[in-house]
Design an enzyme around this catalytic site. Structure first.
Site, mmCIF file in Angstrom:
data_model
loop_
_atom_site.group_PDB
_atom_site.id
_atom_site.type_symbol
_atom_site.label_atom_id
_atom_site.label_comp_id
_atom_site.label_asym_id
_atom_site.label_seq_id
_atom_site.Cartn_x
_atom_site.Cartn_y
_atom_site.Cartn_z
ATOM 1 N N GLY B 319 45.578 -48.165 -107.364
ATOM 2 C CA GLY B 319 45.411 -49.261 -106.499
ATOM 3 C C GLY B 319 44.258 -49.983 -107.259
ATOM 4 C CB SER B 320 41.548 -51.689 -105.089
ATOM 5 O OG SER B 320 42.661 -52.055 -104.446
ATOM 6 C CB THR B 321 40.177 -46.537 -107.094
ATOM 7 O OG1 THR B 321 41.586 -45.971 -107.940
ATOM 8 C CG2 THR B 321 41.068 -46.119 -105.925
ATOM 9 C CG PHE B 322 43.487 -49.786 -112.681
ATOM 10 C CD1 PHE B 322 43.608 -48.536 -113.561
ATOM 11 C CD2 PHE B 322 44.295 -51.266 -113.255
ATOM 12 C CE1 PHE B 322 43.705 -48.733 -114.940
ATOM 13 C CE2 PHE B 322 44.578 -50.929 -114.406
ATOM 14 C CZ PHE B 322 43.837 -49.572 -115.398
#
Lengths: 383, 638
Positions: B319-322
């Site tokens: 998700g957005s941690t990428f």
């Protein structure tokens, strides 16, 4: 000697006889028996129970029997020869009958207090009977084949019965003692050759009559590695124990193989293995030397006797001892098949000891009565 | 008399011949003795020793596993078992009845014992029951006179005092299976156990030690007479882990509030794992004492996979941690400058496809820091469209995505970082630009383990050094922990920009995790939220309004993710959290990471562990007070 070589026959009083008791003989026997006690003490891991103490008691009793036998006049023994042989033969037949009832090999007669083994009695009885038979025989008589028929039957009858028990070892011994006496009285060597050749020729036939386990023993003897954990186990373990003893042995009471029960029957038939393991080749040859002394002493006593009966008895008994020793030791070393022959005076057990001591009682009698002359009349019953 | 003289001569001659024969035969006996006892003596001595000496292996004591401060995590406990020698016990059934009055025996025990007694030789002890309590031991000892042939033996049993808290990384030991026998005789010892998973498996060779030997004298039937000599083996070596068991327990407890979750804390400079928690867990002691079939079935069929260490074997769309990696890839490519801005109307159109931002109304115009702060999807769609998947892939690989981190723990899974080649090779289709856009927000094919996220974050915050994670601090006096890692060759300024973004996420009002920030001075953290979709949202659903997580069955709810680091200005700890089907990363995963990061800092400050490491890059440590930083992107150097 106090006897008159040609003249009057000296009669010995009891006191004179007691004076004549051969202490060297008793000493030699005690020395060998002591080795036996030491080994039985070791076999029981340093206990006089259960073997060494009982064996000592038996030896004591046996020595008493021996002395009594020794004090009895040789002329009485020659008269008793045939009756003793007859009793032994009857007992062997009796054992055979009881054995049939008991379904299987039977070697013992239980008299309640003691068990007797007629085949052991026969080992002595055959000596006495043959000695008496050949006592009066001249060389010419011995040379006549018909003269030999009776003694041959005397030997073969018990041999057949003992083989049927089946007790191959004893049969072998009786046969060989008989053969030895035949040889001693001067039977021609070619006759032995004929009999041996005949015997060899009959092996395939005899093979058929052997029990399976006997056949097995012979086969395993020929190739013990064939069945290392089965019937060949005993002889393999015996050789290992003996061989690992080396020259000086592992030390008294330190025989690992014997004490860890790798060695079967270490207190009876295989006691020499334990001795050789613990005391090494030195101990083994030492014991053989003791036996040789005893045998040689028996021969010397026999040859100094002035009557043929005594000579033959003395030589017969000595040969008997030799056969015991040789068969037992050759067996535990894997030189001959395993047959149940104890090491005299050392193996635990009463019968063989009694047989040997009784035999040497006769030798002592031969010694004490060495100058006695035995005539036809004395044989017939007049002393 | 003449007759007798002839006879006597003949007899004497024959007697001498007989004597000679006897002497000859006795000589053969002596010769035979010489052959056996002198010539063949050596051979028979060897045979005799083989006959009577039995070598027995002595199982070595297994090494302990300790945490970084020396607290034992895996120990050996004395295991009392009652054994019975059947030949001494005589009446077996009666004896077992007597024993069962003290130690309860099941029907199965009874059958096993009877079977073993029949199979083994009468003097070989048979285990009646293991794991006796001390009371049972004393009861048996007191009643010894009534229990001939029954005795107590002491063995060793692996024990894990922290039970479920350490199960996932320690693993457990178990009986050697048929396929694991490799000819090493120690493995064939009855009751010998080897590491089956986790560190127990990874370090099995060191922990196992070297077996000793005991020379036993045995008799012909194999009964032991005495011990001749004994060569003690070497006990297994102790293994010290990087784990802080206090923190580990805290993290594991914290995760218990969620149905299924995982969290990992690692040192961004050394790569040492301080804590690796995966919930639910199981009690590894069950395996050493023998787990029953029912419990085993329950563990296997549980949808929350208690047997899986989700930190290393759970693969999730990040998700957005990428997004940090996409930002770095874009900056590094030179195509996008640090002041690049994007207008977010709530979606982005590419061909016929419309790619939605998580915020329906859009974020308006954002720069990079703002985009990270608000986790704007549109911004990253735009970056992906500009730079393509290859650059994202290459940057992600540098930061450890899509490959195993080479952690010293079995069962690690590689995640997935897709590329054109990967898709062609695995799916037989060519890459589409839409897929780049999806990948840029950590969805689609991208899969990462929580450990990979922690590694990624560590490399971001440690100044761009290729730190690798590890669990083993040292094996006794092994090498010290490594701090000098090769540089990834990433521009420092670009890294700082990303760090500012992660600062803004936590510490600026409006940041997606602002509510979860650590307010305590000196303990502040930075981080990034992530929410990853598990199901595909159809156009039809989107038109009628996307269903809220609460409206969905558990298995279809979004995964909540969070990566965070602390302290903010001298990063030392990186933490990655995943809550399976937990919903939003900010609401569910971030508070867990916050609590854990606060706990680890408190623990270390209480212990006097230095907060600042020399490996920390100087720039982020400079006073850069939020909130100002993120608001004015112009002030940041490119």
């Amino acid at each position: 000697m106090n006897g008159d070589f040609l003249g009057h026959q000296p009669e010995l009083s009891l006191g004179e006889k007691l004076w004549q008791i051969n202490w060297k003989l008793i000493l030699l026997l005690t020395a060998i028996a002591s080795v036996g006690w030491a080994m039985l003490y070791s076999a029981a891991n340093g206990n006089v129970d259960p073997w060494a103490s009982r064996q000592a008691v038996r030896f004591g009793a046996g020595i008493c029997v021996m002395v009594v036998v020794g004090l009895i006049d040789l002329r009485l023994w020659i008269r008793l020869s045939y009756p003793i042989y007859a009793v032994a033969l009857v007992l062997l037949i009796a054992v055979e009958i009881v054995g049939e009832i008991g379904m299987g090999a039977q070697r013992w007669i239980d008299l309640g207090i003691i068990q007797i083994q007629p085949s052991e009695i026969m080992k002595i009885a055959i000596v006495l009977a043959l000695a008496r038979y050949f006592h009066a025989a001249s060389l010419e008589e011995v040379g006549r084949p018909t003269f030999l028929i009776v003694p041959l039957l005397m030997v073969l009858a018990p041999v057949g019965l003992v083989m049927k028990q089946p007790d191959l070892g004893t049969a072998l011994m009786v046969m060989m003692v008989g053969g030895a006496i035949f040889f001693l009285v001067g039977v021609r060597l070619w006759k032995f050759a004929v009999i041996i050749a005949g015997g060899a020729a009959s092996i395939p036939v005899a093979w058929q009559f052997l029990h399976d386990y006997q056949k097995n023993r012979v086969l395993i003897f020929l190739n013990p590695e064939n069945d290392p954990l089965g019937a060949g186990y005993h002889i393999t373990q015996s050789k290992i124990a003996l061989g690992s003893g080396g020259v000086a042995g592992k030390g008294y009471m330190m025989g690992s193989q014997s004490h860890l029960n790798f060695l079967p029957e270490k207190q009876t038939d295989f006691i020499f293995t334990m001795l050789a393991e613990e005391l090494g080749m030195i101990g083994g040859t030492g014991l053989l030397l003791l036996y040789s002394l005893l045998i040689a002493y028996g021969v010397i006593i026999a040859l100094r006797c002035r009557n043929q009966f005594g000579r033959l008895v003395g030589l017969g008994v000595s040969t008997n001892l030799f056969l015991y020793v040789f068969i037992n030791i050759a067996m535990v070393m894997g030189l001959i098949p395993v047959v149940g022959i104890p090491l005299p005076l050392i193996s635990y057990g009463g019968t063989a000891m009694l047989t040997v001591l009784f035999g040497f009682g006769l030798v002592m009698s031969v010694y004490i009565h060495r100058d006695v002359r035995i005539t036809r009349r004395t044989v017939a019953g007049e002393l | 008399m003449e007759r007798d003289t002839d006879r006597y001569r003949s007899l004497t001659r024959r007697a001498l011949m007989l004597g000679g024969m006897q002497a000859g035969l006795l000589s053969t006996l002596v010769a035979r003795m010489y052959y056996l006892q002198v010539l063949e003596s050596d051979r028979y001595t060897v045979l005799a020793d083989e006959n009577r000496i039995n070598m027995r292996l002595l199982a070595p004591s297994r090494g302990q596993v300790l945490d970084r401060f020396g607290v034992p995590l895996a120990v050996n406990q004395q295991n009392f078992r009652v054994v019975m020698v059947s030949e001494q016990a005589r009446k077996i059934d009666r004896m077992l009845t007597l024993i069962s009055e003290i130690v309860p025996l099941t029907e199965a025990d009874w059958r096993r014992i009877t079977r073993e007694i029949q199979r083994k030789r009468a003097f070989v002890p048979v285990t009646v029951k293991e794991n006796l309590t001390w009371d049972q031991v004393t009861m048996i000892e007191v009643n010894a006179p009534d229990l001939p042939g029954v005795s107590i033996e002491v063995g060793e049993l692996r024990s894990y005092p922290y039970e479920a808290a350490t199960a996932h990384f320690l693993g457990y030991v178990g009986a050697v299976s048929e396929s694991e026998l490799n000819g090493d005789p120690v493995l064939a010892l009855p009751g010998f156990r080897i590491g089956k998973s986790g560190m127990e498996k990874f370090h099995d060779a060191s922990l196992r030690g070297v077996a000793g030997t005991s020379q036993l004298e045995v008799n012909a039937v194999g009964r032991v007479i005495r011990e001749l000599s004994r060569q003690e083996g070497q006990p297994g070596r102790d293994i010290t882990l990087t784990i802080d068991i206090g923190l580990q327990q805290y993290a594991q407890d914290r995760l218990k509030e969620e149905k299924s979750a995982a969290a990992v804390v690692m040192d961004v400079h050394t790569g040492g794992i301080y804590s690796m928690a995966s919930n639910p867990s199981y009690d590894p002691n069950l395996f050493t004492t023998g787990i029953n079939a029912e419990t085993w079935e329950d563990l296997l069929s549980d949808p929350t996979t208690p047997l899986t260490n989700k930190v290393v074997a759970g693969q999730y769309a990040p998700g957005s941690t990428f997004k940090m990696l996409v930002a770095l890839a874009a900056l590094d490519s030179g195509i996008v400058g640090p002041r690049h801005t994007v207008f977010c109307p709530g979606h982005m159109d590419l061909g016929d496809h419309r790619f939605h931002c998580w915020k329906k109304g859009g974020h308006g115009t954002l720069d990079l820091v703002g985009a990270l702060k608000h986790s704007c999807d549109t911004f990253f769609y735009d970056l992906a469209r500009r730079i393509g998947i290859d650059r994202i892939h290459d940057m992600a690989k540098k930061f450890g995505m899509g490959q195993r981190t080479q952690l010293d723990l079995p069962s690690e899974r590689p995640g997935l970082m897709p590329s054109r080649e990967w898709k062609q090779a695995n799916l037989g289709k060519s890459w589409t630009q839409g897929e780049s856009l999806i990948a840029a927000i950590g969805q689609g094919y991208v899969l990462a383990t929580p450990l990979q996220l922690a590694v990624m974050l560590s490399r971001l915050v440690n100044g761009g050094f290729a730190v690798k994670p590890h669990l083993t601090k040292q094996i006794e006096r092994g090498p010290a922990e490594q701090t000098a890692w090769p540089s990834l060759g990433v521009n420092k300024g670009h890294l700082d920009l990303v760090l500012q973004g992660m600062n803004a996420v936590m510490n600026q009002p409006g940041g997606t995790a602002y509510k979860m920030r650590i307010a305590e001075a000196g303990f502040e953290m930075g981080g990034k939220t992530g929410t990853s979709q598990v199901r595909r949202i159809t156009m039809a659903e989107r038109s009628t309004g996307v269903l809220k997580n609460e409206q969905l069955p558990w298995r279809q709810r979004d995964h909540a993710l969070f990566v965070g680091f602390a302290p903010l200005h001298a990063p030392r700890y990186a933490c990655a959290v995943i809550v399976e089907h937990g919903g939003g990363g900010s609401a569910v995963a971030a508070p867990i990471a916050r609590d854990i990061l606060l706990e680890v800092q408190r623990r270390d400050s209480a212990r006097g562990v230095p907060q600042v490491s020399s490996a920390v890059p100087a720039e982020p440590a400079q006073p850069a007070p939020p909130p100002g930083l993120g608001d004015k992107p112009g002030r940041i150097g490119g």
